[in-house]
Design an enzyme around this catalytic site. Sequence first.
Site, PDB file in Angstrom:
ATOM      1  N   CYS A   1     -42.735  34.098 -44.539  1.00 45.66           N
ATOM      2  CA  CYS A   1     -43.673  33.243 -43.834  1.00 45.66           C
ATOM      3  C   CYS A   1     -43.150  32.965 -42.429  1.00 45.66           C
ATOM      4  CB  CYS A   1     -43.859  31.954 -44.627  1.00 45.66           C
ATOM      5  SG  CYS A   1     -45.383  31.166 -44.202  1.00 45.66           S
ATOM      6  N   GLU A   2     -43.132  33.997 -41.625  1.00 53.95           N
ATOM      7  CA  GLU A   2     -42.519  33.889 -40.302  1.00 53.95           C
ATOM      8  C   GLU A   2     -43.004  35.077 -39.481  1.00 53.95           C
ATOM      9  OE1 GLU A   2     -38.722  32.056 -38.508  1.00 53.95           O
ATOM     10  OE2 GLU A   2     -39.073  32.038 -40.637  1.00 53.95           O
TER      11      GLU A   2
ATOM     12  N   GLY B   1     -15.669  47.063 -33.896  1.00 54.23           N
ATOM     13  CA  GLY B   1     -16.788  46.917 -32.972  1.00 54.23           C
ATOM     14  C   GLY B   1     -17.429  48.212 -32.531  1.00 54.23           C
TER      15      GLY B   1
ATOM     16  N   TYR C   1     -24.067  44.925 -42.462  1.00 58.57           N
ATOM     17  CA  TYR C   1     -24.658  43.670 -41.986  1.00 58.57           C
ATOM     18  C   TYR C   1     -26.124  43.514 -42.386  1.00 58.57           C
ATOM     19  CZ  TYR C   1     -20.340  43.768 -39.318  1.00 58.57           C
ATOM     20  OH  TYR C   1     -19.026  43.854 -38.969  1.00 58.57           O
TER      21      TYR C   1
ATOM     22  N   GLU D   1      -9.990  47.858 -36.775  1.00 59.42           N
ATOM     23  CA  GLU D   1     -10.745  47.243 -37.885  1.00 59.42           C
ATOM     24  C   GLU D   1     -12.209  47.684 -37.888  1.00 59.42           C
ATOM     25  OE1 GLU D   1      -8.212  43.041 -37.745  1.00 59.42           O
ATOM     26  OE2 GLU D   1     -10.146  43.205 -36.728  1.00 59.42           O
TER      27      GLU D   1
ATOM     28  N   GLY E   1     -15.859  48.480 -39.143  1.00 57.34           N
ATOM     29  CA  GLY E   1     -16.694  48.096 -40.285  1.00 57.34           C
ATOM     30  C   GLY E   1     -17.986  48.882 -40.251  1.00 57.34           C
ATOM     31  N   ARG E   2     -18.844  48.534 -39.258  1.00 54.23           N
ATOM     32  CA  ARG E   2     -20.175  49.128 -39.145  1.00 54.23           C
ATOM     33  C   ARG E   2     -20.135  50.659 -39.115  1.00 54.23           C
ATOM     34  NH1 ARG E   2     -24.290  46.441 -36.370  1.00 54.23           N
ATOM     35  NH2 ARG E   2     -22.679  45.172 -35.387  1.00 54.23           N
TER      36      ARG E   2
ATOM     37  N   ARG F   1     -31.223  41.517 -39.128  1.00 54.53           N
ATOM     38  CA  ARG F   1     -30.749  41.966 -37.811  1.00 54.53           C
ATOM     39  C   ARG F   1     -31.880  42.094 -36.788  1.00 54.53           C
ATOM     40  NH1 ARG F   1     -28.573  45.975 -36.513  1.00 54.53           N
ATOM     41  NH2 ARG F   1     -26.932  45.108 -35.221  1.00 54.53           N
TER      42      ARG F   1
END
Length: 480
Positions: A400-401, A271, A430, A313, A315-316, A369
């Site tokens: 299309c958003e 985290g 991510y 742990e 990750g990012r 994200r």
Amino acid sequence: MTTPNPLAPSWLEVPSDANALDAAVWSANTTRDATGALLIGGVPVADLENTYGTPLYVVDEADFRARATEARASFSREFERIGSHAKVYYAGKAFLSTAVAAWVDEAGLNVDVCTEGELAVALAGGVPADRIGFHGNNKSLAEIDQAVSIGLGAIVIDSLVEIERVAEAARRHGAVQNVRLRVTTGVHASTHEYLATAREDQKFGIPLVEAAAAVARIRARPELRFLGLHSHIGSQIFGTAGFEEAARRMLELHASLLETGPVPELNLGGGFGVAYTSVDAAASLAELARGIADVVASECARLGIPVPVLAVEPGRVIAAPAGSTLYTVGTIKDVAVTVDEAAADPSGDARVAVRKYVSVDGGMSDNARTALYRADYSVRLANRASDAEAALVRIAGKHCESGDLVVLADYLPGDVEPGDLLAVPVTGAYCWSLSSNYNHVGRPPVVAVRDGHARLLVRGETISDLLARDAGIGAEATRA
Ligand SMILES: Cc1ncc(COP(=O)(O)O)c(C=O)c1O
Ligand SMILES: N[C@@H](CCCC[NH3+])C(=O)O
């Protein structure tokens, strides 16, 4: 000097040089060559575009590997200082390919997976089963069976029913399975609501007050070996306070469990936040490791217990800063926007500012994200540098958003034009792993760049790939 655009968020300053590469957000081996074009890992972006096209995820391999090595070294150094030992798991959900699995394995990290897919990639990358941990709030029976059958290092039990499921699988395979128990500490990590995982009202783990009974059930099963508790308070968390508070709460429980049996380890999860823009102040791995180690040491002394082996742990913090995404500009619109405060002006003298919408050939399918968390990113011209006056831009995708935005706000040289290449930094975590085929857009390839060479890590998806997955039997048969 450009005057600030009133549509810019208050934290965004007009840059003195809209070509500058802030070392806080660009991967270590990103530079500009003599012409002003970007080189990543020594590879000109024009070469990357010619070979692989855009959008393209680019991983600065040396930077990724250095961050993995640094993660292991920082946690090992600090945890050994307090008489412990570090088990560092790379969280594969951030970004995993077989090559990445091999890189983290070579850096001496274990790997954390949460599905059979991630497990398959880690194993194919050569990570030994006993160095893999398995997470997840809803592991299938097949996933549990496979994990136990290949002797996975640890399974993190996330709910009471999993105690029986893992024990049964171990009994069938005549094995004794190492397990941890994921506990929600109630720590309210300061991050986006969707990224907080230890609050009361969410799906992960079991509450602190129910943990002792769950551990008793684990210990009652001879097929299970209880390694210890697990806590993960969320993701993209700045500072050490949340982790320290979680460690305090976990160690209270850990100490009470020691009265009835062994508890060799404590896993404090991942985290750790990273800087996505120049104004984000992320703690270094060394600071994080030191802060956690100090709290664990003082709490263990207060509780009169030995310091356990400590697992983390990340990750990012390893993957995100090593990656960037290249896009090609397609269309540009200068949109006149009424500035809110002025609109409310009773004189009716509304002020209008211009926001330059720069649309690129990717979008929320390669970086969800921004749409999911209103995450902030920055952007730079990649194929050239320019002295043109800086203009406030919003980088939009091709989907299309209207929420299909990649960069909500940054300043680029105002002469940005169709055909230019843009690079968005800190997309190594991510982004590929959350990518989709929205609007039948194929996922972009991922390349690793290093010492002037590029190599494909993950093939991109073509329209033929997407059509090949369509189970319809062709227009003729469907229409018949
Ligand atoms: C259990 C667990 N461990 C580790 C991580 C990795 O988190 P991060 O990438 O923020 O370090 C996550 C994701 O939030 C997770 O759910
Ligand atoms: N997907 C989130 C992180 C989730 C972490 C996994 N529990 C993000 O992009 O920030």
